[in-house]
Scaffold this active site. Structure first.
Site, PDB file in Angstrom:
ATOM      1  N   PHE B 117       0.837  -1.012   0.299  1.00  0.00           N
ATOM      2  CA  PHE B 117      -0.224   0.135   0.067  1.00  0.00           C
ATOM      3  C   PHE B 117       0.897   1.106  -0.188  1.00  0.00           C
ATOM      4  CE2 PHE B 117      -4.519   0.298   1.098  1.00  0.00           C
ATOM      5  CZ  PHE B 117      -5.206  -0.819   0.236  1.00  0.00           C
ATOM      6  N   GLN B 230      -8.285  14.215   4.776  1.00  0.00           N
ATOM      7  CA  GLN B 230      -7.746  13.392   3.861  1.00  0.00           C
ATOM      8  C   GLN B 230      -8.672  13.352   2.525  1.00  0.00           C
ATOM      9  OE1 GLN B 230      -6.703   9.045   4.146  1.00  0.00           O
ATOM     10  NE2 GLN B 230      -4.919   9.710   3.782  1.00  0.00           N
ATOM     11  N   HIS B 232      -8.993  11.469  -0.844  1.00  0.00           N
ATOM     12  CA  HIS B 232      -8.451  10.078  -1.651  1.00  0.00           C
ATOM     13  C   HIS B 232      -8.236  10.344  -3.217  1.00  0.00           C
ATOM     14  CE1 HIS B 232      -8.161   5.758  -2.758  1.00  0.00           C
ATOM     15  NE2 HIS B 232      -8.255   5.756  -1.505  1.00  0.00           N
ATOM     16  N   LEU B 242     -15.646   5.104  -3.780  1.00  0.00           N
ATOM     17  CA  LEU B 242     -14.140   4.957  -3.445  1.00  0.00           C
ATOM     18  C   LEU B 242     -13.757   3.814  -4.479  1.00  0.00           C
ATOM     19  CD1 LEU B 242     -11.646   5.474  -1.815  1.00  0.00           C
ATOM     20  CD2 LEU B 242     -12.171   3.498  -0.415  1.00  0.00           C
ATOM     21  N   GLU B 245      -7.307   1.944  -2.699  1.00  0.00           N
ATOM     22  CA  GLU B 245      -5.876   2.065  -3.064  1.00  0.00           C
ATOM     23  C   GLU B 245      -5.301   0.713  -3.426  1.00  0.00           C
ATOM     24  OE1 GLU B 245      -3.792   4.303  -0.219  1.00  0.00           O
ATOM     25  OE2 GLU B 245      -1.979   3.334  -0.437  1.00  0.00           O
ATOM     26  N   ARG B 276      -1.193   9.011   0.099  1.00  0.00           N
ATOM     27  CA  ARG B 276      -2.515   9.625  -0.558  1.00  0.00           C
ATOM     28  C   ARG B 276      -2.365  11.179  -0.942  1.00  0.00           C
ATOM     29  NH1 ARG B 276      -6.924   6.009   2.506  1.00  0.00           N
ATOM     30  NH2 ARG B 276      -6.561   4.221   1.632  1.00  0.00           N
ATOM     31  N   HIS B 344     -12.187  12.237   1.954  1.00  0.00           N
ATOM     32  CA  HIS B 344     -12.048  10.765   2.194  1.00  0.00           C
ATOM     33  C   HIS B 344     -12.321  10.579   3.760  1.00  0.00           C
ATOM     34  CE1 HIS B 344     -11.972   6.503   1.720  1.00  0.00           C
ATOM     35  NE2 HIS B 344     -10.544   6.383   2.371  1.00  0.00           N
ATOM     36  N   ARG B 379      -2.918  10.128   6.857  1.00  0.00           N
ATOM     37  CA  ARG B 379      -3.065   8.696   7.077  1.00  0.00           C
ATOM     38  C   ARG B 379      -2.663   7.873   5.801  1.00  0.00           C
ATOM     39  NH1 ARG B 379      -6.824   4.844   5.748  1.00  0.00           N
ATOM     40  NH2 ARG B 379      -8.301   6.394   5.047  1.00  0.00           N
TER      41      ARG B 379
END
Lengths: 244, 567
Positions: B117, B230, B232, B242, B245, B276, B344, B379
């Site tokens: 990730f 955040q 996304h 969404l 990721e 991100r 997000h 995050r």
């Protein structure tokens, strides 16, 4: 250029707190552009036209299962159904069948959850837990895949003809949940624990007309779980106790 | 009046985890404004981080490396002792969830599968195809069912009752019966989730209004780091659903209108697997500079996963495929996915310490509504599911300790007077005013998306604060059509809106005051990080006049000295 077409939404209205008024359809005319979903229109109706309209929603992306209802005669999630897919400018919305209505499109889900709880919908282990993960092969993992996908939206419950005549029938979702665990290589429930559903309120109640499969928005096949559980019970009867 | 030893608000991952940890010993009640299984945790797709070292490419991974990645990813704004607690606990948590039946995807050797990730030095994200939130939430619901946790589904908390630094319980609204019910409790835990819906473009569920954060704030609980929002990088244009990721973790590309993998210009070393905040800004820059594509629903960039092949897509990203087909009529096996970045996640929230405690005795926060803080300014993917379960579990220990130590005196009169106050407020919403709640919300959320977005600057933030003051004024005149109290969703929306206005106000004001760029907070007019002046948390507390009062708090540094964040 995107153009809006005018649609008529006929929505079933009812309020359990005013039960002397019979359920009736109320019509709302609204302009809709292609691509909009039934849920998007419902939200607009509630915001802009009629704040008294009740329906459930949460994720708006077909994963939470809040907005299952009958859309032009077919059970589906309102959030993933596009208005323009019906070839008709009239859309009829009704609450899920086989439930008591609380208000408009909101039904009382209590019986559904009672059935869910009945099957012990959790992993049952007798061996002590290992320090790390309980090993499971990809093969074993795949076996439970389709039942893991269930979002508990109760579409299958609403579509079930057995439940329509016998509210004590446990229903497709609960049985799919049970099979999800009975098939799980890590689960150690005794075969005897399946006795609870070894009757005509359980696996033998199913008519096998597959309406639950047709209604499921997540491609779960509850009938497969019922066949699987029936086989397990027969095997148990023929070959005695032991694990499943 | 109802009573519970412990009241937990929120049915996502943090709430039920805390309930499972407490229900054997205490009388626990868990309230959720939806059926708990409909909570937003269900929508999490990608995975949960834990240094299990199962991946052949990550055999020497450790929790310390996980902690370092998290702290670096946070742009050094996270409290490092809290990050260490979370990363150490991560391993136990993933095994515990697995032992409770969570169906993780597996490697051929039968161990839990892990994938890479963004922002992480190792492939440590455990997953279950692209349904990780769904399987975790189901597992916790199953555990809660096994333990007989008392759920109150479709009960909506409308106020927190505090007095002199002590929490006495909540005022709740039973949606089915339309009754306002005071609930007394020795300990109250908020696990009420994020505030995505204060933004017009958001990946969040419709229920993510942040009302829990607003309720705590109005009751005098400070909020922390609200300006850190955040965005996304990859959300479907139109609906902003969404696109996990994991699409990039599995090898997906981002391409502009020239078919160029533009991330090579921004972060050549990490490409699409940069954190991100960086990927979001890169995508937005491509669109702003005219290298995006056009669609009736908006300007976009392509997320291309075609080269992964049908088999991998069907195995690892099945729900992504279904969402694309259902919501935009595109099969990602055959066509690229049109995406844009949008709101997000909320890094900020209720100010809690590393033990989930707040300034108010007996009141706790966990999960996205809380700011512990483990995510700091940004995050990393795979850390939010972890945070919810880690701190839900920790909260159960901390609350247990609190209940064992000494007498807790609860004042019923306080609850009754708060109940009356809420009744009056609802009566006013139904019988007075002429502003529609949805119009006020639209104006608020458009302001937030336009002026408190991925790129920020002084004049825009000033405008945002001004607009919010205006909508707050209009809110005083809000009106609800239906006079019935049961299943009245318009009324719920109107009540939540008041809290959303407060939450938005603290976000915009925090962003306006923080004159630097750090993590997800990017100021065009102060485009570098400034540790000398701003290595500190923003604290927002409601003042006597109802306006937010902003102060600051030190960031806890343990083993990792701040350095430039390079990928």
């Amino acid at each position: 250029m995107i153009t809006a077409s005018e649609y008529t939404f006929k929505i079933l209205r009812y309020d359990v707190k005013e039960s002397e008024i019979e359920p009736y359809f109320e019509s709302y005319r609204i302009k809709v552009i292609p691509g909009l979903t039934i849920l998007a229109v419902l939200l607009r109706i509630r915001d802009e036209i009629d704040g008294t309209l009740s329906f459930r929603s949460s994720c708006r992306s077909a994963v939470c299962g809040s907005c299952a209802m009958v859309i032009n005669g077919k059970i589906d999630l309102a959030c993933r159904t596009q208005v323009a897919t019906f070839g008709s400018n009239t859309i009829i919305l009704e609450p899920l069948p086989n439930f008591e209505i609380i208000k408009d499109l909101v039904v009382d889900m209590t019986p559904f959850w009672n059935m869910y709880e009945k099957v012990k919908p959790y992993l049952i282990r007798k061996s002590p837990d290992p320090e790390k993960e309980i090993q499971q092969s990809e093969e074993e993992r795949k076996r439970i895949d389709q039942f893991v996908n269930c979002i508990l939206c109760a579409s299958c419950y609403g579509a079930c003809p057995v439940l329509a005549r016998d509210p004590e029938y446990i229903g497709p979702a609960a049985l799919a949940k049970l099979e999800r665990f009975a098939l799980d290589s890590r689960d150690e429930r005794a075969a005897a624990e399946l006795e609870e559903i070894n009757n005509d309120k359980g696996v033998w109640g199913c008519d096998m007309v597959l309406r639950c499969i047709d209604a499921c928005p997540k491609d779960v096949r509850p009938t497969d779980s019922i066949v699987g559980l029936r086989k397990k019970l027969l095997k148990y009867k023929l070959f005695g106790k032991g694990k499943r | 009046m109802l009573y519970h030893d412990v009241l937990i608000i929120g049915g996502g991952l943090a709430g039920p985890r805390a309930a499972v940890g407490l229900c054997d010993k205490y009388n626990v009640g868990l309230l959720s404004k939806v059926y708990p299984i409909r909570s937003h945790s269900i929508a999490a797709q990608g995975g949960i981080n834990a240094a299990l070292a199962n991946n052949p490419n990550g055999k020497d991974d450790t929790w310390e490396k996980h902690a370092f990645d998290t702290i670096k990813g946070s742009d050094y704004l996270s409290d490092q002792h809290a990050v260490e607690i979370m990363c150490k606990e991560a391993i136990k948590i993933v095994y515990e969830m697995e032992h409770w039946g969570c169906p993780f995807s597996r490697f051929p050797d039968g161990s839990i599968a892990q994938r890479p990730f963004g922002g992480a030095g190792y492939p440590r994200t455990c997953y279950s195809a692209d349904l990780t939130g769904h399987v975790l939430l189901n597992t916790l619901n199953e555990r809660a069912t096994a333990k007989g946790v008392k759920f109150y589904p479709e009960w909506f908390v409308i106020a927190l009752v505090t007095d002199g630094g002590q929490c006495h319980g909540v005022i709740a609204f039973d949606l089915k019966n339309g009754e306002i019910v005071p609930i007394r409790a020795k300990a109250t835990l908020f696990a009420t989730g994020g505030y995505g819906r204060v933004y017009f473009y958001s990946t969040n569920a419709l229920i993510n209004t942040g009302s829990g954060i607003g309720i705590a704030y109005k009751a005098g609980v400070p909020l922390k780091d609200m300006e850190f929002v955040q965005f996304h990088p990859t959300t479907l244009i139109g609906t902003n659903i969404l696109m996990t990721e994991a699409c990039r973790g599995e090898g997906g590309y981002l391409t502009n209108k020239d078919g160029e993998r533009f991330m090579k210009r921004y972060v050549p070393s990490a490409m699409e697997l940069a954190p991100r905040d960086i990927v979001s800004r890169s995508i937005q820059t491509e669109i702003d500079e005219g290298r995006g594509l056009e669609h009736p629903l908006g300007k976009y960039i392509n997320l291309d996963i075609r080269h992964l092949g049908a088999q991998k897509i069907l195995e690892r990203l099945p729900s992504i495929r279904n969402i694309c087909i259902d919501f935009i009529g595109i099969d990602p096996i055959l066509e690229p996915i049109p995406i844009m970045p949008c709101q997000h996640y909320s890094m900020g929230g209720i100010d809690t310490n590393e033990k989930c405690e707040t300034d108010i005795k007996g009141f706790y926060g966990a999960g996205e509504c809380a700011c512990v803080s483990v995510h700091g300014a940004n995050r990393l993917g795979g850390n939010s599911l972890l945070e919810t379960i880690a701190f839900g579990k920790l909260a159960s220990f901390v609350i247990d300790e609190y209940l064992q130590n000494g007498e807790i005196k609860l004042d019923e009169r306080l609850l009754m007077s708060k109940k009356e106050e809420m009744e009056k407020r609802i009566h006013k919403l139904i019988h007075e005013g002429n502003e529609k709640p949805y119009k006020i919300l639209a104006d608020l959320s458009k302001t937030m998306s336009a002026y408190v977005g991925i790129f920020r600057k002084k004049e825009e933030l000033e405008q945002a604060v001004k607009n919010i003051a205006e909508v707050k004024e209009r809110y005083k005149n809000v009106h609800v059509t239906s006079t019935k109290l049961h299943m009245n969703h318009e009324l719920i929306n109107a009540i939540e809106l008041e809290y959303m206005l407060e939450v938005a106000h603290t976000i915009a004001l925090g962003a306006y005051l923080r004159e630097e760029s750090r993590g997800a907070h990017f100021r065009r007019d102060f485009n570098t990080r400034n540790d000398a002046d701003w290595l500190k948390h923003t604290i927002a507390k409601i003042g006597k006049d109802g306006e937010p009062v902003i102060s600051s708090k030190k960031v806890v540094i343990t083993n990792y000295q701040p350095m430039e964040r390079k990928y």
